[in-house]
Write an enzyme that holds these catalytic residues in place. Structure first.
Site, PDB file in Angstrom:
ATOM      1  N   ALA A 108       0.761  -1.247   0.000  1.00 24.77           N
ATOM      2  CA  ALA A 108       0.000   0.000   0.000  1.00 24.77           C
ATOM      3  C   ALA A 108       0.794   1.300   0.000  1.00 24.77           C
ATOM      4  O   ALA A 108       0.247   2.340  -0.347  1.00 24.77           O
ATOM      5  CB  ALA A 108      -0.959  -0.007   1.175  1.00 24.77           C
ATOM      6  N   ALA A 109       2.076   1.272   0.417  1.00 25.37           N
ATOM      7  CA  ALA A 109       2.798   2.550   0.555  1.00 25.37           C
ATOM      8  C   ALA A 109       3.166   3.127  -0.823  1.00 25.37           C
ATOM      9  O   ALA A 109       3.444   2.360  -1.733  1.00 25.37           O
ATOM     10  CB  ALA A 109       4.069   2.342   1.360  1.00 25.37           C
ATOM     11  N   GLY A 111       0.466   5.084  -0.337  1.00 22.96           N
ATOM     12  CA  GLY A 111      -0.913   5.182   0.120  1.00 22.96           C
ATOM     13  C   GLY A 111      -1.891   5.779  -0.871  1.00 22.96           C
ATOM     14  O   GLY A 111      -3.065   5.970  -0.546  1.00 22.96           O
ATOM     15  N   LYS A 113      -3.335   4.536  -3.564  1.00 25.14           N
ATOM     16  CA  LYS A 113      -4.481   3.696  -3.911  1.00 25.14           C
ATOM     17  C   LYS A 113      -5.327   3.371  -2.684  1.00 25.14           C
ATOM     18  O   LYS A 113      -6.534   3.218  -2.778  1.00 25.14           O
ATOM     19  CB  LYS A 113      -4.026   2.436  -4.645  1.00 25.14           C
ATOM     20  CG  LYS A 113      -3.384   2.791  -5.986  1.00 25.14           C
ATOM     21  CD  LYS A 113      -3.295   1.639  -6.931  1.00 25.14           C
ATOM     22  CE  LYS A 113      -2.517   2.005  -8.181  1.00 25.14           C
ATOM     23  NZ  LYS A 113      -1.103   2.395  -7.906  1.00 25.14           N
ATOM     24  N   ARG A 136       8.672   2.705   4.519  1.00 20.95           N
ATOM     25  CA  ARG A 136       7.536   3.067   3.661  1.00 20.95           C
ATOM     26  C   ARG A 136       6.211   2.973   4.432  1.00 20.95           C
ATOM     27  O   ARG A 136       5.273   3.717   4.158  1.00 20.95           O
ATOM     28  CB  ARG A 136       7.509   2.196   2.404  1.00 20.95           C
ATOM     29  CG  ARG A 136       8.679   2.517   1.447  1.00 20.95           C
ATOM     30  CD  ARG A 136       8.694   1.588   0.246  1.00 20.95           C
ATOM     31  NE  ARG A 136       7.531   1.668  -0.598  1.00 20.95           N
ATOM     32  CZ  ARG A 136       7.343   2.555  -1.567  1.00 20.95           C
ATOM     33  NH1 ARG A 136       8.292   3.439  -1.843  1.00 20.95           N
ATOM     34  NH2 ARG A 136       6.239   2.555  -2.287  1.00 20.95           N
ATOM     35  N   ASP A 175      -1.168  -4.215  -5.636  1.00 21.09           N
ATOM     36  CA  ASP A 175      -0.474  -3.250  -6.506  1.00 21.09           C
ATOM     37  C   ASP A 175       1.006  -3.580  -6.351  1.00 21.09           C
ATOM     38  O   ASP A 175       1.716  -2.981  -5.554  1.00 21.09           O
ATOM     39  CB  ASP A 175      -0.801  -1.829  -6.034  1.00 21.09           C
ATOM     40  CG  ASP A 175      -0.245  -0.764  -6.953  1.00 21.09           C
ATOM     41  OD1 ASP A 175      -0.139  -1.028  -8.167  1.00 21.09           O
ATOM     42  OD2 ASP A 175       0.104   0.323  -6.463  1.00 21.09           O
ATOM     43  N   CYS A 228       2.990  -1.044 -12.424  1.00 21.96           N
ATOM     44  CA  CYS A 228       3.230   0.156 -13.230  1.00 21.96           C
ATOM     45  C   CYS A 228       4.323  -0.177 -14.252  1.00 21.96           C
ATOM     46  O   CYS A 228       5.259   0.597 -14.435  1.00 21.96           O
ATOM     47  CB  CYS A 228       3.575   1.358 -12.365  1.00 21.96           C
ATOM     48  SG  CYS A 228       4.885   1.043 -11.213  1.00 21.96           S
TER      49      CYS A 228
HETATM   50  N1  SAM Z   1      -0.100   0.979  -3.900  1.00 20.63           N
HETATM   51  C1  SAM Z   1       0.867   2.010  -3.631  1.00 20.63           C
HETATM   52  C2  SAM Z   1       0.258   3.346  -3.939  1.00 20.63           C
HETATM   53  O1  SAM Z   1      -0.651   3.445  -4.752  1.00 20.63           O
HETATM   54  O2  SAM Z   1       0.678   4.340  -3.317  1.00 20.63           O
HETATM   55  C3  SAM Z   1       2.155   1.746  -4.403  1.00 20.63           C
HETATM   56  C4  SAM Z   1       2.733   0.399  -4.106  1.00 20.63           C
HETATM   57  S1  SAM Z   1       4.292   0.066  -4.830  1.00 20.63           S
HETATM   58  C5  SAM Z   1       3.881  -0.146  -6.480  1.00 20.63           C
HETATM   59  C6  SAM Z   1       4.610  -1.561  -4.287  1.00 20.63           C
HETATM   60  C7  SAM Z   1       4.840  -1.724  -2.789  1.00 20.63           C
HETATM   61  O3  SAM Z   1       5.092  -3.130  -2.548  1.00 20.63           O
HETATM   62  C8  SAM Z   1       6.046  -0.985  -2.248  1.00 20.63           C
HETATM   63  O4  SAM Z   1       5.634  -0.129  -1.207  1.00 20.63           O
HETATM   64  C9  SAM Z   1       6.978  -2.080  -1.719  1.00 20.63           C
HETATM   65  O5  SAM Z   1       7.628  -1.736  -0.509  1.00 20.63           O
HETATM   66  C10 SAM Z   1       6.032  -3.238  -1.502  1.00 20.63           C
HETATM   67  N2  SAM Z   1       6.705  -4.562  -1.564  1.00 20.63           N
HETATM   68  C11 SAM Z   1       7.966  -4.838  -1.944  1.00 20.63           C
HETATM   69  N3  SAM Z   1       8.219  -6.160  -1.844  1.00 20.63           N
HETATM   70  C12 SAM Z   1       7.087  -6.727  -1.381  1.00 20.63           C
HETATM   71  C13 SAM Z   1       6.718  -8.055  -1.057  1.00 20.63           C
HETATM   72  N4  SAM Z   1       7.568  -9.069  -1.217  1.00 20.63           N
HETATM   73  N5  SAM Z   1       5.479  -8.278  -0.593  1.00 20.63           N
HETATM   74  C14 SAM Z   1       4.611  -7.256  -0.445  1.00 20.63           C
HETATM   75  N6  SAM Z   1       4.898  -5.979  -0.754  1.00 20.63           N
HETATM   76  C15 SAM Z   1       6.117  -5.722  -1.207  1.00 20.63           C
END
Ligand code: SAM
Length: 413
Positions: A108-109, A111, A113, A136, A175, A228
């Site tokens: 989610a970070a 945030g 979405k 994050r 995401d 993305c």
């Molecule tokens: N959904 C967010 C937004 O709209 O602001 C953006 C999310 S970003 C594309 C992907 C997120 O997945 C990152 O914050 C990252 O730290 C996290 N991430 C990285 N590895 C991961 C894992 N193995 N499992 C879950 N989340 C992970």
């Protein structure tokens, strides 16, 4: 900007000549700036010149990039700066979710979405907004608290931790972390980090994340999968894998041709998926698909009304916020928190208020002391800008101590 050779070869072939040419041309233009208004804090007049983003009720393109840090309304959670493609989630949720649900935003970070999701979901829905990375997760927490909706819980966990609980969600957004090809225009670092190996690594990690969380999705529940990036390994091929291996049907939503959203780019697979490509769509790059888990196990989800209580049952879920901010106890004193000030559950009558000018609001956000107008009651006072709460001060009469959190403060005015 020089794009990696292997990316160019693969993606120009995937897009076809005309779409690729428009994509390359898009690098000559600035990224369009867009915002999403917080429906509970904003009124229509914040950006009078803005142009509506057609797939999001509260989304607007701005004519230029304002200095967001210098706008107290930004810090008050009145709007969120968000890329137009991401706003498509609002359209999807409005089409496919019509009753209060228990929802999980797994990655989610920072945030964007999550805050959109809670605004788009029907009244009574509850959202768990989760981030694996601690640093994050703190940014996520700040953004969620500023938007202020009490129906959002913030956790800091790995996807597989949720599979150790009995929590079952009606809707999960994944995401996923990806190779970031869709960010190349606005983020040169994404170009530097790209490699074919990283694409393969990301595609496999996405499958692992999906495998881990799949038991927590209700039979008949919805998974929204997004990245993305453009390549089909992380997109269509993973969606096909979810459908075939995990067991799901792919759903479609009607879109207007003028939105210029691109569908599947696999030549032998024409399921409904949604791809945003700079130069074709007025946005950065994004991919989204909607899947419905086939009926079977997990027919019953966790009731939204009991989600807060259920989450608290698992000590290994690191709950950073339960959506109901509390005062901080210092010695024998209860000090109201900024999160309380910004929460939508804050009641008008709870504290005396003092309205600040733009200059004083910025000084407040910079954590400077203030002098409030004579007649302002002593003690804890909620300071506002254009009527929107920013946080608390402790008014001593001749000066007011600033209680804005250090880690949220504007560094340079
Ligand atoms: N959904 C967010 C937004 O709209 O602001 C953006 C999310 S970003 C594309 C992907 C997120 O997945 C990152 O914050 C990252 O730290 C996290 N991430 C990285 N590895 C991961 C894992 N193995 N499992 C879950 N989340 C992970």
């Amino acid at each position: 900007m020089t794009l990696p050779q292997e990316f160019t070869k693969y993606t120009s072939n995937l897009f076809g000549a005309a779409r690729w040419e428009r994509f390359v041309q898009s690098f000559l233009h600035e990224t369009p700036v867009s915002v999403r208004l917080n429906p509970w804090k904003a009124d229509g007049n914040i950006f009078p010149q803005a142009e509506p983003v057609p797939w999001c009720r509260q989304g607007f393109w701005l004519t230029e990039r304002p200095h967001f840090t210098g706008d107290p309304l930004f810090h008050a959670g009145v709007y969120y700066v968000q890329e137009a493609a991401s706003l498509f989630l609002d359209y999807i949720l409005r089409q496919v979710v019509t009753s209060p649900v228990s929802a999980l935003d797994l990655c989610a970070a920072p945030g964007g979405k999550s805050t959109l999701m809670r605004a788009a979901l029907p009244e009574g829905a509850m959202l768990v907004s989760n981030e694996i990375d601690r640093r994050r997760a703190n940014i996520l927490l700040e953004n969620i608290l500023k938007q202020g909706h009490p129906g959002v819980l913030v956790t800091h966990n790995a996807p597989k931790d949720f599979a150790r609980t009995n929590l079952i969600f009606d809707v999960i957004l994944a995401d996923a972390p990806c190779s970031g090809e869709g960010l190349f225009r606005r983020d040169p670092a994404a170009v530097q980090e790209w490699s074919p190996q990283n694409v393969r690594f990301c595609a496999e990690r996405q499958r692992q994340i999906l495998r881990d969380i799949w038991p927590c999705l209700k039979g008949g529940g919805l998974l929204i999968y997004s990245t993305c990036t453009f390549n089909t390994h992380e997109n269509e091929e993973n969606v096909r894998w979810i459908a075939e291996e995990l067991g799901a049907d792919i759903l479609s939503v009607p879109v207007l041709p003028e939105w210029q959203i691109t569908g599947s780019l696999l030549t032998d697979w024409h399921q409904p998926v949604y791809r945003f490509i700079p130069g074709t769509t007025r946005s950065e790059g994004l991919f989204m698909a909607i899947l419905r888990k086939r009926e079977g196990k997990n027919a019953f989800s966790t009731l939204p009304s009991s989600l807060r209580v259920q989450v608290k049952k698992y000590p290994f879920l690191h709950l950073l916020s339960d959506g109901l901010p509390q005062p901080e106890t210092k010695g024998r004193e209860q000090i109201p928190s900024a999160a309380q000030a910004l929460s939508l559950s804050m009641r008008e009558a709870d504290f005396p208020r003092a309205e600040l000018s733009l200059e004083d609001a910025l000084r407040y956000l910079h954590r400077e002391g203030l002098v409030l107008p004579g007649g302002t009651p002593r003690g804890f006072v909620l300071v506002t800008y254009q009527g929107r709460p920013l946080g608390f001060v402790k008014n001593l009469g001749d000066r007011a101590n600033n209680l804005y959190p250090k880690h949220w403060a504007i560094r340079h005015l």
